[in-house]
Design a protein around this motif. Structure first.
Motif, mmCIF file in Angstrom:
data_model
loop_
_atom_site.group_PDB
_atom_site.id
_atom_site.type_symbol
_atom_site.label_atom_id
_atom_site.label_comp_id
_atom_site.label_asym_id
_atom_site.label_seq_id
_atom_site.Cartn_x
_atom_site.Cartn_y
_atom_site.Cartn_z
ATOM 1 N N SER A 1 57.309 35.056 33.042
ATOM 2 C CA SER A 1 57.776 34.904 31.666
ATOM 3 C C SER A 1 56.595 34.851 30.706
ATOM 4 O O SER A 1 55.619 34.150 30.956
ATOM 5 C CB SER A 1 58.580 33.610 31.565
ATOM 6 N N PRO A 2 56.666 35.566 29.584
ATOM 7 C CA PRO A 2 55.570 35.487 28.606
ATOM 8 C C PRO A 2 55.593 34.147 27.883
ATOM 9 O O PRO A 2 56.654 33.547 27.693
ATOM 10 C CB PRO A 2 55.875 36.634 27.649
ATOM 11 N N THR A 3 54.432 33.671 27.481
ATOM 12 C CA THR A 3 54.350 32.439 26.692
ATOM 13 C C THR A 3 54.326 32.749 25.205
ATOM 14 O O THR A 3 54.458 31.854 24.378
ATOM 15 C CB THR A 3 53.088 31.629 27.059
ATOM 16 N N GLN A 4 54.137 34.031 24.876
ATOM 17 C CA GLN A 4 54.176 34.468 23.483
ATOM 18 C C GLN A 4 54.473 35.961 23.434
ATOM 19 O O GLN A 4 54.306 36.666 24.431
ATOM 20 C CB GLN A 4 52.864 34.175 22.764
ATOM 21 N N ILE A 5 54.924 36.393 22.291
ATOM 22 C CA ILE A 5 55.118 37.821 22.044
ATOM 23 C C ILE A 5 54.114 38.201 20.969
ATOM 24 O O ILE A 5 54.014 37.525 19.935
ATOM 25 C CB ILE A 5 56.557 38.123 21.599
ATOM 26 N N ASN B 1 52.966 43.026 23.349
ATOM 27 C CA ASN B 1 52.783 42.361 24.630
ATOM 28 C C ASN B 1 53.784 41.212 24.695
ATOM 29 O O ASN B 1 53.677 40.292 23.884
ATOM 30 C CB ASN B 1 51.356 41.837 24.771
ATOM 31 N N PRO B 2 54.775 41.238 25.604
ATOM 32 C CA PRO B 2 55.019 42.288 26.580
ATOM 33 C C PRO B 2 55.359 43.618 25.883
ATOM 34 O O PRO B 2 55.943 43.641 24.809
ATOM 35 C CB PRO B 2 56.193 41.786 27.411
ATOM 36 N N VAL C 1 54.119 35.295 18.147
ATOM 37 C CA VAL C 1 55.298 34.425 18.129
ATOM 38 C C VAL C 1 55.376 33.707 19.473
ATOM 39 O O VAL C 1 55.545 34.342 20.519
ATOM 40 C CB VAL C 1 56.587 35.238 17.880
ATOM 41 N N PRO C 2 55.239 32.374 19.490
ATOM 42 C CA PRO C 2 55.313 31.617 20.745
ATOM 43 C C PRO C 2 56.707 31.660 21.369
ATOM 44 O O PRO C 2 57.716 31.683 20.663
ATOM 45 C CB PRO C 2 54.979 30.181 20.327
ATOM 46 N N VAL C 3 56.730 31.675 22.690
ATOM 47 C CA VAL C 3 57.972 31.544 23.460
ATOM 48 C C VAL C 3 57.822 30.219 24.206
ATOM 49 O O VAL C 3 57.179 30.157 25.251
ATOM 50 C CB VAL C 3 58.168 32.733 24.439
ATOM 51 N N PRO C 4 58.380 29.120 23.653
ATOM 52 C CA PRO C 4 58.106 27.784 24.178
ATOM 53 C C PRO C 4 58.683 27.474 25.559
ATOM 54 O O PRO C 4 58.114 26.682 26.294
ATOM 55 C CB PRO C 4 58.694 26.851 23.122
ATOM 56 N N ALA C 5 59.809 28.083 25.917
ATOM 57 C CA ALA C 5 60.427 27.796 27.219
ATOM 58 C C ALA C 5 60.385 29.056 28.081
ATOM 59 O O ALA C 5 60.497 30.170 27.560
ATOM 60 C CB ALA C 5 61.867 27.337 27.030
ATOM 61 N N PRO C 6 60.223 28.880 29.392
ATOM 62 C CA PRO C 6 60.218 30.055 30.276
ATOM 63 C C PRO C 6 61.520 30.845 30.164
ATOM 64 O O PRO C 6 62.597 30.266 30.053
ATOM 65 C CB PRO C 6 60.068 29.447 31.675
ATOM 66 N N LEU C 7 61.393 32.157 30.180
ATOM 67 C CA LEU C 7 62.558 33.029 30.118
ATOM 68 C C LEU C 7 63.126 33.240 31.514
ATOM 69 O O LEU C 7 62.369 33.413 32.472
ATOM 70 C CB LEU C 7 62.173 34.383 29.517
#
Length: 106
Positions: free
Chosen positions: A25-29, A15-16, A71-77
């Motif tokens: 944008s995802p906030t984490q993977i 996910n995604p 795994v966090p995605v700290p900034a919007p993609l």
């Protein structure tokens, strides 16, 4: 003589998801495997369409489910297509890697 079967962790879902086309944008993977993984030796590299590495946070496992790597995605993609190059080490020390893509805002 019979030897115990050894299996490698298989990526069961993400996910995604692979080939996902999300508006936001995802906030984490989140990667879900067939067996428990060791976060300290596992992780991913996220790349944009130009092949530039996108910063992510440190990989952790869900305390209630060691098969789930987060795994966090700290900034919007930004809008575009992204490649996830993941690698994991299972609790029985098998190493596996793979990749998939997803899109944001398309």
């Amino acid at each position: 003589m019979t030897l115990p079967a050894s299996a490698h962790p298989l990526l069961k879902s993400a996910n995604p998801a692979a080939n996902d086309q999300s508006a936001g944008s995802p906030t984490q993977i989140e990667l879900n495997f067939s067996e428990g993984v060791i976060a300290k030796f596992s992780g991913l590299e996220l790349k944009d369409e130009q092949g530039k590495t996108v910063a992510t946070g440190a990989a952790t496992t869900d305390p209630k489910d060691k098969k789930r790597l987060i795994v966090p995605v700290p900034a919007p993609l930004a809008q575009g297509r992204y490649t996830v190059n993941w690698h994991v080490v299972s609790e029985d020390t098998h190493r596996v890697q793979g990749q998939y893509t997803f899109s944001v805002g398309r």
